[in-house]
Enzyme design. Structure first.
Site, PDB file in Angstrom:
ATOM      1  N   GLY A 117       0.506  -5.101   0.757  1.00 19.13           N
ATOM      2  CA  GLY A 117      -0.616  -4.981   0.025  1.00 19.13           C
ATOM      3  C   GLY A 117      -0.534  -5.723  -1.443  1.00 19.13           C
ATOM      4  O   GLY A 117      -1.417  -6.310  -2.073  1.00 19.13           O
ATOM      5  N   GLU A 142      -0.899  -9.310  -0.735  1.00 18.33           N
ATOM      6  CA  GLU A 142      -2.417  -9.335  -0.528  1.00 18.33           C
ATOM      7  C   GLU A 142      -3.155  -9.596  -1.903  1.00 18.33           C
ATOM      8  O   GLU A 142      -4.217 -10.304  -1.922  1.00 18.33           O
ATOM      9  CB  GLU A 142      -2.940  -8.375   0.346  1.00 18.33           C
ATOM     10  CG  GLU A 142      -2.219  -8.390   1.745  1.00 18.33           C
ATOM     11  CD  GLU A 142      -2.525  -7.213   2.675  1.00 18.33           C
ATOM     12  OE1 GLU A 142      -2.175  -6.144   2.387  1.00 18.33           O
ATOM     13  OE2 GLU A 142      -3.305  -7.422   3.587  1.00 18.33           O
ATOM     14  N   ALA A 151       0.861  -1.131   0.133  1.00 20.62           N
ATOM     15  CA  ALA A 151      -0.049   0.035  -0.014  1.00 20.62           C
ATOM     16  C   ALA A 151       0.841   1.204  -0.138  1.00 20.62           C
ATOM     17  O   ALA A 151       1.961   1.163   0.401  1.00 20.62           O
ATOM     18  CB  ALA A 151      -0.803  -0.181   1.301  1.00 20.62           C
ATOM     19  N   GLU A 198       4.417  -5.314   7.242  1.00 20.55           N
ATOM     20  CA  GLU A 198       4.004  -4.303   7.947  1.00 20.55           C
ATOM     21  C   GLU A 198       4.218  -4.018   9.321  1.00 20.55           C
ATOM     22  O   GLU A 198       4.218  -2.837   9.711  1.00 20.55           O
ATOM     23  CB  GLU A 198       2.179  -4.482   8.123  1.00 20.55           C
ATOM     24  CG  GLU A 198       1.431  -4.435   6.658  1.00 20.55           C
ATOM     25  CD  GLU A 198       1.516  -5.569   5.715  1.00 20.55           C
ATOM     26  OE1 GLU A 198       2.238  -6.514   6.095  1.00 20.55           O
ATOM     27  OE2 GLU A 198       0.882  -5.511   4.763  1.00 20.55           O
TER      28      GLU A 198
END
Ligand code: CAA
Length: 258
Positions: free
Chosen positions: A110, A113, A65, A133
């Site tokens: 992300g 993911e 992200a 993260e």
């Protein structure tokens, strides 16, 4: 919608979408999710597309992200950014055609993911995988805490989530995070071969495989088996795909799918 980040193409029923924001290693921002939602809707409405392949441009698949976009968010905005990504990845996962992630480089946070919302993953020998993260004092926000343990089991998932270790393609293959590994220059060609092979199969059968497996995972075994039996039967009988596939086998010819 005019895309700034996504580069879509379609050849012979195989759609390839390349995530292209190389200056930020293809990090996922709000604009990406808007474009991806639009793209997923367009794929859903195009019955000529049999398989979708997602890849990244440059040295990353997706490095996570967008940290620069996230840094100033408050708690409420953080949860909203998490739900935004979760919803997009869920609708990707719910597409009724097979979706393959062709992982060319970093698939972190992300990015990993996103690959896990695909049906399976191919990777370059240069790809790197991780859920970093906790390095940022965060946890995954796009359902990585849910998909990773379901995919690789609790031990390997918690190891990756707690250590933030970046693993290579061999380790990813070993734990079942990816299904095939290719030399970097062969990744797209080999992934497209897999996509074309799938596209040559009974199209309804392929869609039902996806549907029954995915729905079945959320059911108890006996209900899942009943779902299988119902759908198995739906392919039989005059005019249905199984009838043609089995007849073609017995007549020693190639099946002709509708
Ligand atoms: N967000 C925003 N920008 C990013 C980014 C990210 N996730 N990852 C890389 N970039 C940017 C860098 O800031 C840098 O920009 P500048 O050139 O303007 O400085 C550019 O991309 C190139 O990156 P590096 O110089 O760092 O490249 P490198 O080859 O030295 O390192 C890397 C590559 C190891 C992938 C490193 O970039 C990195 O660690 N990136 C962050 C990975 C990460 O922590 N991802 C998880 C994000 S959080 C998340 O994803 C939460 C969620 O589930 C919702």
């Amino acid at each position: 919608m005019k895309y700034e980040i996504l580069k879509p193409e379609v050849n012979d029923g195989i759609a390839v979408v390349t995530i292209s924001r190389p200056k930020a290693l293809n990090a996922l921002n709000t604009r990406f999710f808007q474009e991806m939602d639009d793209y997923i809707a367009s794929v859903k409405n195009d019955s000529s597309i049999k398989v979708l392949v997602i890849t990244g441009e440059g040295k990353a698949f997706v490095a996570g992200a967008d940290i620069a976009e996230m840094v100033d968010k408050n708690g409420e905005e953080g949860s909203a950014f998490s739900r935004l990504g979760q919803a997009t990845f869920r609708s990707l996962e719910k597409l009724n055609i097979p979706v393959i992630a062709a992982i060319n480089g970093f698939a972190l946070g992300g990015g990993l993911e996103l690959t896990m919302a695909c049906d399976f993953r191919t990777a370059s020998t240069k790809a790197k995988f991780g859920q970093p993260e906790v390095n940022l004092g965060l946890i995954p926000g796009y359902a990585g805490t849910q998909r990773l343990p379901r995919l690789v089991g609790q031990g390997d998932a918690l190891y990756l989530l707690m250590t933030a270790d970046m693993i290579g393609a061999d380790d990813a293959l070993r734990i079942g995070l990816v299904q095939k590994v290719f030399e970097p220059e062969a990744l797209m060609e080999e992934t497209l071969k897999i996509a074309k092979n799938i596209a040559s199969k009974g199209p309804n059968a392929v869609k039902l495989v996806k549907q029954v497996v995915r729905q079945g995972l959320g059911m108890d075994f006996d209900k899942g088996s009943e779902l299988e039996a119902k759908n198995f039967g739906s392919l039989f009988g005059e005019g249905n795909e199984g009838k043609e596939g089995m007849a073609a086998f017995l007549e020693k010819r190639k099946p002709e799918w509708n």
